[in-house]
Each structure stands twice: as C-alpha cells, then as structure tokens.
Motif scaffolding. Structure first.
Motif, PDB file in Angstrom:
ATOM      1  N   ALA A 136      -1.036  -3.695   0.090  1.00 51.57           N
ATOM      2  CA  ALA A 136       0.022  -4.518   0.660  1.00 51.57           C
ATOM      3  C   ALA A 136       0.698  -3.782   1.811  1.00 51.57           C
ATOM      4  O   ALA A 136       0.966  -2.579   1.718  1.00 51.57           O
ATOM      5  CB  ALA A 136       1.049  -4.873  -0.412  1.00 51.57           C
ATOM      6  N   ARG A 137       0.978  -4.534   2.868  1.00 53.15           N
ATOM      7  CA  ARG A 137       1.655  -3.980   4.046  1.00 53.15           C
ATOM      8  C   ARG A 137       2.847  -4.862   4.379  1.00 53.15           C
ATOM      9  O   ARG A 137       2.687  -6.059   4.619  1.00 53.15           O
ATOM     10  CB  ARG A 137       0.671  -3.938   5.222  1.00 53.15           C
ATOM     11  N   ALA A 138       4.020  -4.271   4.395  1.00 52.69           N
ATOM     12  CA  ALA A 138       5.236  -5.036   4.652  1.00 52.69           C
ATOM     13  C   ALA A 138       5.313  -5.448   6.121  1.00 52.69           C
ATOM     14  O   ALA A 138       4.753  -4.788   6.999  1.00 52.69           O
ATOM     15  CB  ALA A 138       6.463  -4.221   4.274  1.00 52.69           C
ATOM     16  N   ARG A 139       6.040  -6.509   6.366  1.00 59.77           N
ATOM     17  CA  ARG A 139       6.243  -6.969   7.747  1.00 59.77           C
ATOM     18  C   ARG A 139       6.835  -5.837   8.585  1.00 59.77           C
ATOM     19  O   ARG A 139       7.718  -5.119   8.121  1.00 59.77           O
ATOM     20  CB  ARG A 139       7.221  -8.139   7.772  1.00 59.77           C
ATOM     21  N   GLY A 140       6.316  -5.693   9.782  1.00 60.72           N
ATOM     22  CA  GLY A 140       6.823  -4.662  10.682  1.00 60.72           C
ATOM     23  C   GLY A 140       6.236  -3.281  10.446  1.00 60.72           C
ATOM     24  O   GLY A 140       6.496  -2.363  11.211  1.00 60.72           O
ATOM     25  N   LYS A 141       5.471  -3.131   9.386  1.00 60.10           N
ATOM     26  CA  LYS A 141       4.862  -1.837   9.091  1.00 60.10           C
ATOM     27  C   LYS A 141       3.422  -1.801   9.608  1.00 60.10           C
ATOM     28  O   LYS A 141       2.754  -2.824   9.717  1.00 60.10           O
ATOM     29  CB  LYS A 141       4.861  -1.584   7.583  1.00 60.10           C
ATOM     30  N   ILE A 142       2.968  -0.599   9.903  1.00 54.60           N
ATOM     31  CA  ILE A 142       1.594  -0.424  10.369  1.00 54.60           C
ATOM     32  C   ILE A 142       0.676  -0.086   9.214  1.00 54.60           C
ATOM     33  O   ILE A 142      -0.464  -0.549   9.144  1.00 54.60           O
ATOM     34  CB  ILE A 142       1.535   0.693  11.427  1.00 54.60           C
ATOM     35  N   ASN A 143       1.168   0.732   8.313  1.00 53.26           N
ATOM     36  CA  ASN A 143       0.321   1.206   7.217  1.00 53.26           C
ATOM     37  C   ASN A 143       0.501   0.371   5.961  1.00 53.26           C
ATOM     38  O   ASN A 143       1.520  -0.265   5.747  1.00 53.26           O
ATOM     39  CB  ASN A 143       0.660   2.663   6.899  1.00 53.26           C
ATOM     40  N   TYR A 144      -0.538   0.414   5.150  1.00 56.57           N
ATOM     41  CA  TYR A 144      -0.471  -0.210   3.829  1.00 56.57           C
ATOM     42  C   TYR A 144       0.214   0.779   2.889  1.00 56.57           C
ATOM     43  O   TYR A 144      -0.273   1.884   2.690  1.00 56.57           O
ATOM     44  CB  TYR A 144      -1.872  -0.553   3.334  1.00 56.57           C
ATOM     45  N   ASP A 145       1.318   0.362   2.329  1.00 54.04           N
ATOM     46  CA  ASP A 145       2.121   1.273   1.525  1.00 54.04           C
ATOM     47  C   ASP A 145       1.823   1.193   0.037  1.00 54.04           C
ATOM     48  O   ASP A 145       2.146   2.119  -0.702  1.00 54.04           O
ATOM     49  CB  ASP A 145       3.623   0.970   1.726  1.00 54.04           C
ATOM     50  N   TYR A 146       1.255   0.090  -0.407  1.00 55.02           N
ATOM     51  CA  TYR A 146       1.041  -0.121  -1.830  1.00 55.02           C
ATOM     52  C   TYR A 146      -0.427  -0.421  -2.093  1.00 55.02           C
ATOM     53  O   TYR A 146      -1.048  -1.209  -1.367  1.00 55.02           O
ATOM     54  CB  TYR A 146       1.910  -1.274  -2.336  1.00 55.02           C
ATOM     55  N   TRP A 147      -0.940   0.206  -3.155  1.00 59.01           N
ATOM     56  CA  TRP A 147      -2.362   0.098  -3.474  1.00 59.01           C
ATOM     57  C   TRP A 147      -2.547  -0.192  -4.946  1.00 59.01           C
ATOM     58  O   TRP A 147      -1.787   0.292  -5.789  1.00 59.01           O
ATOM     59  CB  TRP A 147      -3.075   1.407  -3.128  1.00 59.01           C
ATOM     60  N   GLY A 148      -3.605  -0.962  -5.248  1.00 54.36           N
ATOM     61  CA  GLY A 148      -3.977  -1.154  -6.624  1.00 54.36           C
ATOM     62  C   GLY A 148      -4.845  -0.014  -7.116  1.00 54.36           C
ATOM     63  O   GLY A 148      -5.177   0.911  -6.367  1.00 54.36           O
ATOM     64  N   GLN A 149      -5.250  -0.109  -8.385  1.00 50.25           N
ATOM     65  CA  GLN A 149      -6.041   0.962  -9.000  1.00 50.25           C
ATOM     66  C   GLN A 149      -7.531   0.825  -8.710  1.00 50.25           C
ATOM     67  O   GLN A 149      -8.293   1.767  -8.953  1.00 50.25           O
ATOM     68  CB  GLN A 149      -5.804   0.983 -10.514  1.00 50.25           C
ATOM     69  N   GLY A 150      -7.935  -0.319  -8.220  1.00 48.98           N
ATOM     70  CA  GLY A 150      -9.325  -0.536  -7.856  1.00 48.98           C
ATOM     71  C   GLY A 150     -10.115  -1.225  -8.955  1.00 48.98           C
ATOM     72  O   GLY A 150      -9.796  -1.129 -10.139  1.00 48.98           O
ATOM     73  N   THR A 151     -11.154  -1.931  -8.533  1.00 47.99           N
ATOM     74  CA  THR A 151     -12.073  -2.562  -9.472  1.00 47.99           C
ATOM     75  C   THR A 151     -13.496  -2.319  -8.978  1.00 47.99           C
ATOM     76  O   THR A 151     -13.779  -2.435  -7.786  1.00 47.99           O
ATOM     77  CB  THR A 151     -11.777  -4.067  -9.622  1.00 47.99           C
ATOM     78  N   GLN A 152     -14.377  -1.958  -9.903  1.00 49.09           N
ATOM     79  CA  GLN A 152     -15.738  -1.570  -9.539  1.00 49.09           C
ATOM     80  C   GLN A 152     -16.609  -2.809  -9.341  1.00 49.09           C
ATOM     81  O   GLN A 152     -16.643  -3.708 -10.201  1.00 49.09           O
ATOM     82  CB  GLN A 152     -16.347  -0.696 -10.630  1.00 49.09           C
ATOM     83  N   VAL A 153     -17.317  -2.837  -8.241  1.00 53.00           N
ATOM     84  CA  VAL A 153     -18.338  -3.845  -7.980  1.00 53.00           C
ATOM     85  C   VAL A 153     -19.671  -3.121  -7.806  1.00 53.00           C
ATOM     86  O   VAL A 153     -19.794  -2.244  -6.955  1.00 53.00           O
ATOM     87  CB  VAL A 153     -18.018  -4.665  -6.716  1.00 53.00           C
ATOM     88  N   THR A 154     -20.633  -3.500  -8.623  1.00 46.13           N
ATOM     89  CA  THR A 154     -21.957  -2.897  -8.549  1.00 46.13           C
ATOM     90  C   THR A 154     -22.983  -4.004  -8.339  1.00 46.13           C
ATOM     91  O   THR A 154     -23.035  -4.954  -9.120  1.00 46.13           O
ATOM     92  CB  THR A 154     -22.292  -2.108  -9.818  1.00 46.13           C
ATOM     93  N   VAL A 155     -23.774  -3.863  -7.284  1.00 44.10           N
ATOM     94  CA  VAL A 155     -24.793  -4.854  -6.956  1.00 44.10           C
ATOM     95  C   VAL A 155     -26.153  -4.198  -7.099  1.00 44.10           C
ATOM     96  O   VAL A 155     -26.466  -3.231  -6.387  1.00 44.10           O
ATOM     97  CB  VAL A 155     -24.607  -5.390  -5.529  1.00 44.10           C
ATOM     98  N   SER A 156     -26.944  -4.719  -8.014  1.00 44.17           N
ATOM     99  CA  SER A 156     -28.277  -4.165  -8.217  1.00 44.17           C
ATOM    100  C   SER A 156     -29.279  -4.909  -7.346  1.00 44.17           C
ATOM    101  O   SER A 156     -29.191  -6.123  -7.176  1.00 44.17           O
ATOM    102  CB  SER A 156     -28.679  -4.262  -9.683  1.00 44.17           C
ATOM    103  N   SER A 157     -30.224  -4.155  -6.817  1.00 45.58           N
ATOM    104  CA  SER A 157     -31.208  -4.770  -5.907  1.00 45.58           C
ATOM    105  C   SER A 157     -32.498  -5.094  -6.627  1.00 45.58           C
ATOM    106  O   SER A 157     -32.677  -4.768  -7.788  1.00 45.58           O
ATOM    107  CB  SER A 157     -31.487  -3.832  -4.740  1.00 45.58           C
TER     108      SER A 157
END
Length: 119
Positions: free
Chosen positions: A98-119
């Motif tokens: 998430a990036r607040a209005r007027g800000k350049i950087n993303y200040d808030y991050w989630g913990q992540g979710t794994q995506v695995t694509v098998s070929s």
C-alpha cells in the motif's frame, strides 16, 4: 498502521489461472494506491502491477501484461490479482503493498503468498 493479508496462492499447472486477494485493515483503504510485487527464488523483488485509489489507473510489468488483471473493491478493503495463462516463470512469492496519497514509496507490505506453476 495498515495491515495487509494476502490469500489465494497455490500450486497450479502452466496455463491455469489463480486469483490472489489482499485485504487491508487499520486505515482508510481508498486513500491508498495498491500494488502487487513478486520475488522468485534467488531474484530481486519485482513490480507486477498497481492500481490507484479509485481504480481508474492501472499499470503492469511487461512480463504480465495481457495475462494479469488488478482490481479493487474499496467497500471490501480488498485488492485482487487475477492471473491467467500462468507460466513457470510466474512462480514466486507474491506480495501486496500500500502507498499513501502523495507518497512515492510503498510503506505497508503483506506477508506474501506462494504461487507455484509447474510446467
């Protein structure tokens, strides 16, 4: 303080689709631009896509353009990432931010979710 929680990752085959969700709490969701990033093993974290506060502006990395779609529902404090035609190279941990209005950087991050694509 904004908290972000991602969900929807998993193991799929090449060509399949997945939809990731990211739900925010602790702030006024409509005041934040939302982005999705990903990090593959041994690689730097990279930008995937972002959407502005009212959903009116979106942009995508060239590697996902035409296959991924970002959207948001401000009433549900949620941003989505629809991923179609998945490829093995899309395998990564996906993070929303998430990036607040007027800000350049993303200040808030989630913990992540794994995506695995098998070929």
């Amino acid at each position: 303080q904004v908290q972000l929680v991602e969900s929807g990752g998993g193991l799929v085959q090449a060509g399949d689709s997945l939809r990731l969700s990211c739900t925010a709490s602790g702030g006024t969701f409509a005041n934040y631009a939302m982005g999705w990033f990903r990090q593959a093993p041994g690689k730097e974290r990279e930008f995937v896509t972002a959407i502005f506060w009212d959903g009116g502006v979106t942009n995508y990395a060239n590697s996902v353009k035409g296959r991924f779609t970002i959207s948001r529902e401000n009433a549900k404090n949620t941003v989505y990432l629809q991923m179609n035609s998945l490829k093995a190279e899309d395998t990564a941990v996906y993070y929303c931010a998430a990036r607040a209005r007027g800000k350049i950087n993303y200040d808030y991050w989630g913990q992540g979710t794994q995506v695995t694509v098998s070929s």
